[in-house]
Design a protein around this motif. Sequence first.
Motif, PDB file in Angstrom:
ATOM      1  N   TYR A 548       0.297   4.370   4.039  1.00 32.87           N
ATOM      2  CA  TYR A 548      -0.448   3.156   4.398  1.00 32.87           C
ATOM      3  C   TYR A 548      -1.433   2.747   3.308  1.00 32.87           C
ATOM      4  N   ALA A 549      -1.962   3.753   2.582  1.00 33.73           N
ATOM      5  CA  ALA A 549      -2.879   3.414   1.498  1.00 33.73           C
ATOM      6  C   ALA A 549      -2.126   2.628   0.421  1.00 33.73           C
ATOM      7  N   ARG A 550      -0.892   3.048   0.163  1.00 31.16           N
ATOM      8  CA  ARG A 550      -0.094   2.367  -0.850  1.00 31.16           C
ATOM      9  C   ARG A 550       0.237   0.931  -0.397  1.00 31.16           C
ATOM     10  N   GLN A 551       0.639   0.788   0.850  1.00 30.87           N
ATOM     11  CA  GLN A 551       0.949  -0.539   1.392  1.00 30.87           C
ATOM     12  C   GLN A 551      -0.287  -1.451   1.334  1.00 30.87           C
ATOM     13  N   THR A 552      -1.449  -0.858   1.623  1.00 28.78           N
ATOM     14  CA  THR A 552      -2.687  -1.638   1.593  1.00 28.78           C
ATOM     15  C   THR A 552      -2.989  -2.083   0.160  1.00 28.78           C
ATOM     16  N   LEU A 553      -2.776  -1.163  -0.780  1.00 28.02           N
ATOM     17  CA  LEU A 553      -3.009  -1.508  -2.186  1.00 28.02           C
ATOM     18  C   LEU A 553      -2.092  -2.663  -2.608  1.00 28.02           C
TER      19      LEU A 553
END
Length: 677
Positions: A548-553
């Motif tokens: 999810y951190a990657r998707q948010t980035l």
Amino acid sequence: MKKIGDMMKNNTLKMTSLCMLTIGISQFASAEMTRATLPLLKAEQLPTWCDSNLKKIQQEISSFEKIPAKTDAAAAPILAKWDKIFAHLEDFSGPIGLYSNVDPDAKLRKAAEDCEIKINQFHTDIFQNSKLYNVIKNTKATDPIDKKYRQDILDQFEDTGVQLEPAKRARMKAILDELTKLEQEYNRNIRDNPEKLEFTPEEMKGLPESYISGLKKNTKGNYLLGFEYPEYRPFMELADNDDARKRYQIAFTRRGTEQNLKLLKQAIDLRYELAQLFGKASYADWVLKDRMAKTPEAVNQFLAEVQKTVAPLERKEVEELRLFKSQTLKTPLDKTEITRWSEAYWSEKLRKIKYQIDQEKLRDYFPTLAAQKWLFAISSDLYSIDFKPVKVKAWQSEVEYYDVVDKKTGKLLGGLYMDKFPREGKYGHAAVWGVYGGSTLTNRLPVSALVTNFNRKGLNSDELETFVHEFGHALHGILSNTRYASQSGTSVERDFVEAPSQMYEEWARRKETLSKVADYCDPACPRVDDELIARLKAVHNYGRGLRYARQTLYAQYDMALHTADALKVKPLETWQKMEAATTLGYVPTTEFPGQFGHLMGGYQAGYYGYMWSEVLALDMLSAYGDNLNNPQVGQRYRQTILSQGSQKPAAELVKDFLGRDPDNKAFFNEITGQRVK
Ligand SMILES: [Zn+2]
């Protein structure tokens, strides 16, 4: 055109009759409704077919233009006429959009691409035509469906610049044309990059024989690897050599070539200029007004909230990986590091050792044919429909076709094509084309085509989820029951379109559904039990923070490019700064923005939509509680969501289904691993 693609996860035909050339749709009489199948084309006939169809639609447009623009004219007959013209356009633009991606004949694919450019230009001309606009504008709609459709059409005209002064309108058209070309070039640079990297046999350690044996070698005996996912992904997960993975990852992020950074910048500037023509502060402001989110502020606030929740989780997971690596290699913890190019490798090891999940072994549980029969059966019970195989000629001999029939009434609802297995020159990921929309007004039936690249023998759990996900898109199209074809199925807001499919993924995760796959295995296969479900769940939960951190980035980067300051933005520098602030940091010389296809393929100022949809998906899922097989909930879902297409705004659809306003509780519980059901 109406393709629903997916996230960062994936014979020459004969004309049977000449009339298909001009009618564009072949029809077979059935008891009650008429089955719609796709026309078969030959490459050399396609340009003529394309032009003659466009000419025919142009005549219909010219006749529409002559309708007197009378104030308060009844909307219904005029909207019906308008929708019919677009259904005629779709009769050939639908198949063209599909064939440019899946036809086995490269010449036909190219001819279809050329036709797509003509169709796009034709579209712009229609929606910049003020005579047409005035005919619609002057109508008075009396019921909610007509009101919504009328407004959607007017929005489309206004977004294409019909109200702009002539010079600005011409500029708009030029910008749209230029953007199409930039996007095609950007994607071609990635797709056609012939570069191969050389790896020694030593550097291939850790990779299975089944992977290595399929690779090309050069005269030195070294292996040559390109940028296709089936070559890149296993290498990043399994190759033991750290330097080799680093080298491959850096090259992979640069595969769009430096040229693509320039093309992206040009596109961002043009999009900003386009927003300026409409007096909007930014491209995001211009795009988002027609979405559920409405404003960039709402998107940014949502993303900030997700980021706040996932950042500590991401740090925790990287720490867990670091500890695991230090224990495995017996190195001191303070001298052990997880890098961007080793994250997938150590995650995969952790999954195997800690959670005992070996994706290759899961194929025994989910033979491809059994998985398909199971998917038909659970969808059939849930939505009260049947899938009846019918032999029809399709673009390739292995493509299957099914009539989808309502169980209670026996009525034909629509058609499903399935093109499941890989072949050369075929679209490489997984997607559904909503080839035809349905209309109750004209008894027009929807047709969807599901395109995947599955292993013939069996699926792993990720692929099974993909199958169910794509099937969700297909059903959204086929179970559509809207008055107008233009409002059919997946024509919903872009930040809602993934929700039905993301919700359906859960059917590939729970015991009450998965345990039934074994019922369809021939020969027999192992049955999914509680123990396997627990391991699958644990592995699904593992890596949430990183994922999810990657998707948010990605979503925040997308928003950062399309702001009011767009002209000052330098795509690579912005990326370097944003990625450097993450736990794994920025790796010097990588050029991620040069190969972020979503930003040059319809998801610009829209990447957030994946997570936005997921909020609604998980909220809707909560209505099923403990039993995903509950047909009462399934049929309520079919009536309130799937059958409605875009006849109502998505927020209203969800409210109709849930009986309350949607909320994001289930989504945040999912991110933090607290979701129960
Ligand atoms: Zn999807």
